[in-house]
Design an enzyme around this catalytic site. Sequence first.
Site, PDB file in Angstrom:
ATOM      1  N   SER A   1      25.426  94.262  -4.094  1.00 44.16           N
ATOM      2  CA  SER A   1      24.859  94.361  -2.756  1.00 44.16           C
ATOM      3  C   SER A   1      23.518  95.082  -2.792  1.00 44.16           C
ATOM      4  CB  SER A   1      25.806  95.122  -1.826  1.00 44.16           C
ATOM      5  OG  SER A   1      25.179  95.367  -0.583  1.00 44.16           O
TER       6      SER A   1
ATOM      7  N   HIS B   1      24.639  89.841  -3.029  1.00 46.69           N
ATOM      8  CA  HIS B   1      25.125  90.064  -1.669  1.00 46.69           C
ATOM      9  C   HIS B   1      24.017  90.664  -0.826  1.00 46.69           C
ATOM     10  CE1 HIS B   1      28.457  90.480   1.189  1.00 46.69           C
ATOM     11  NE2 HIS B   1      27.900  91.624   1.563  1.00 46.69           N
TER      12      HIS B   1
ATOM     13  N   ASP C   1      23.216  91.955   2.968  1.00 48.23           N
ATOM     14  CA  ASP C   1      23.751  92.379   4.268  1.00 48.23           C
ATOM     15  C   ASP C   1      22.666  92.342   5.333  1.00 48.23           C
ATOM     16  OD1 ASP C   1      26.520  93.112   3.729  1.00 48.23           O
ATOM     17  OD2 ASP C   1      25.700  94.708   2.481  1.00 48.23           O
TER      18      ASP C   1
ATOM     19  N   MET D   1      22.004  93.257   9.149  1.00 45.35           N
ATOM     20  CA  MET D   1      22.546  94.062  10.254  1.00 45.35           C
ATOM     21  C   MET D   1      21.544  94.103  11.401  1.00 45.35           C
ATOM     22  SD  MET D   1      23.884  97.343   8.106  1.00 45.35           S
ATOM     23  CE  MET D   1      24.688  97.183   6.513  1.00 45.35           C
TER      24      MET D   1
ATOM     25  N   HIS E   1      25.651  88.024   4.252  1.00 47.70           N
ATOM     26  CA  HIS E   1      26.691  88.562   5.127  1.00 47.70           C
ATOM     27  C   HIS E   1      26.039  88.958   6.451  1.00 47.70           C
ATOM     28  CE1 HIS E   1      29.762  92.078   5.802  1.00 47.70           C
ATOM     29  NE2 HIS E   1      29.882  91.124   6.712  1.00 47.70           N
TER      30      HIS E   1
ATOM     31  N   MET F   1      26.068  90.565   9.808  1.00 53.40           N
ATOM     32  CA  MET F   1      26.705  91.533  10.693  1.00 53.40           C
ATOM     33  C   MET F   1      25.874  91.592  11.960  1.00 53.40           C
ATOM     34  SD  MET F   1      27.930  94.503   8.035  1.00 53.40           S
ATOM     35  CE  MET F   1      26.781  94.198   6.699  1.00 53.40           C
TER      36      MET F   1
ATOM     37  N   MET G   1      36.706  93.315   4.991  1.00 51.58           N
ATOM     38  CA  MET G   1      35.936  94.555   4.894  1.00 51.58           C
ATOM     39  C   MET G   1      36.871  95.703   4.528  1.00 51.58           C
ATOM     40  SD  MET G   1      32.723  93.945   5.372  1.00 51.58           S
ATOM     41  CE  MET G   1      32.216  95.674   5.436  1.00 51.58           C
TER      42      MET G   1
ATOM     43  N   GLY H   1      28.491  98.438   8.345  1.00 52.61           N
ATOM     44  CA  GLY H   1      27.302  99.038   8.922  1.00 52.61           C
ATOM     45  C   GLY H   1      26.623 100.077   8.062  1.00 52.61           C
ATOM     46  N   PHE H   2      27.346 100.665   7.127  1.00 54.23           N
ATOM     47  CA  PHE H   2      26.765 101.713   6.280  1.00 54.23           C
ATOM     48  C   PHE H   2      27.243 101.559   4.851  1.00 54.23           C
ATOM     49  CE2 PHE H   2      27.162 103.498  10.552  1.00 54.23           C
ATOM     50  CZ  PHE H   2      25.868 103.940  10.790  1.00 54.23           C
ATOM     51  N   GLY H   3      26.349 101.777   3.896  1.00 52.80           N
ATOM     52  CA  GLY H   3      26.723 101.787   2.495  1.00 52.80           C
ATOM     53  C   GLY H   3      27.249 103.149   2.090  1.00 52.80           C
TER      54      GLY H   3
ATOM     55  N   ASP I   1      34.420  94.020   0.418  1.00 53.20           N
ATOM     56  CA  ASP I   1      33.124  94.669   0.545  1.00 53.20           C
ATOM     57  C   ASP I   1      33.328  96.057   1.139  1.00 53.20           C
ATOM     58  OD1 ASP I   1      30.528  95.456   1.017  1.00 53.20           O
ATOM     59  OD2 ASP I   1      30.055  93.846   2.428  1.00 53.20           O
ATOM     60  N   GLY I   2      32.945  97.084   0.359  1.00 51.66           N
ATOM     61  CA  GLY I   2      32.966  98.446   0.873  1.00 51.66           C
ATOM     62  C   GLY I   2      33.736  99.411   0.001  1.00 51.66           C
ATOM     63  N   GLY I   3      33.030 100.366  -0.568  1.00 52.33           N
ATOM     64  CA  GLY I   3      33.695 101.414  -1.331  1.00 52.33           C
ATOM     65  C   GLY I   3      34.231 100.980  -2.680  1.00 52.33           C
TER      66      GLY I   3
ATOM     67  N   GLY J   1      27.875  97.873  -4.228  1.00 52.08           N
ATOM     68  CA  GLY J   1      26.523  98.334  -3.962  1.00 52.08           C
ATOM     69  C   GLY J   1      26.150  99.532  -4.811  1.00 52.08           C
ATOM     70  N   SER J   2      26.600 100.695  -4.386  1.00 53.82           N
ATOM     71  CA  SER J   2      26.282 101.917  -5.122  1.00 53.82           C
ATOM     72  C   SER J   2      26.792 101.864  -6.554  1.00 53.82           C
ATOM     73  CB  SER J   2      26.887 103.130  -4.397  1.00 53.82           C
ATOM     74  OG  SER J   2      26.369 103.253  -3.090  1.00 53.82           O
TER      75      SER J   2
END
Length: 217
Positions: A7, A32, A34, A36, A65, A67, A136, A141-143, A174-176, A196-197
């Site tokens: 991401s 990916h 995002d 927003m 993606h 959003m 999700m 909304g936030f990485g 997606d997420g964490g 992402g991170s």
Amino acid sequence: MNILSPSILAADFKNLGHQIADVDKAGAQYLHIDVMDGVFVPSISFGMPVIESIRSATDMVFDVHLMITDPIRYIEEFAKIGSDIITFHQEATDDPQAVIDKIHSFGKRAGISIKPDTPVSVLAPYLDKVEMILVMTVEPGFGGQKLIPKTLDKIREVRAMLNEKNLSTDIQVDGGISKDNVKTVIDAGANVIVAGSAVFKGNAGDNAAELLKILGN
């Protein structure tokens, strides 16, 4: 086959082209992206000009993606600038099937996403209409958020629903996602992993290669 979709929300934008090249060389199959709007989710990210500008940088699948509210308004534009997969949120439209049909009308793959608190039952009418379902694993909304444990059950539920209908639809998460928990989401039934991170904090190429190894690629 398990797929890694780094991401770029977590990328270093002053070195974005180089980082895309690094994850591409490492073997990541998707990128990916995002989008927003500050309405459907609190944050504003990037839109069409960024996607269009990086399209020539790689042949990777652009996994876009959305959003955004009322996503059908912008499907044509996102299709024309090089998106390969366009995913929208079930919660963002009154007519998910119309959005799916619009995506398909431009020859693109369609994905439908749900937030952590949305019941998987809302996906039932669309299981055989889309190519991908995005569960999700954080609030969108936030990485940089931590994976919400209860979302693992949602992944299992979606996989069971697909298996019951003998469908091979992809399940994206997606997420964490991190090197420590990616095996857990795969075991739950996901096969397209957004990170992402875990990819872009540090050496993007090395991180992507390590995640791909965990994914069995």
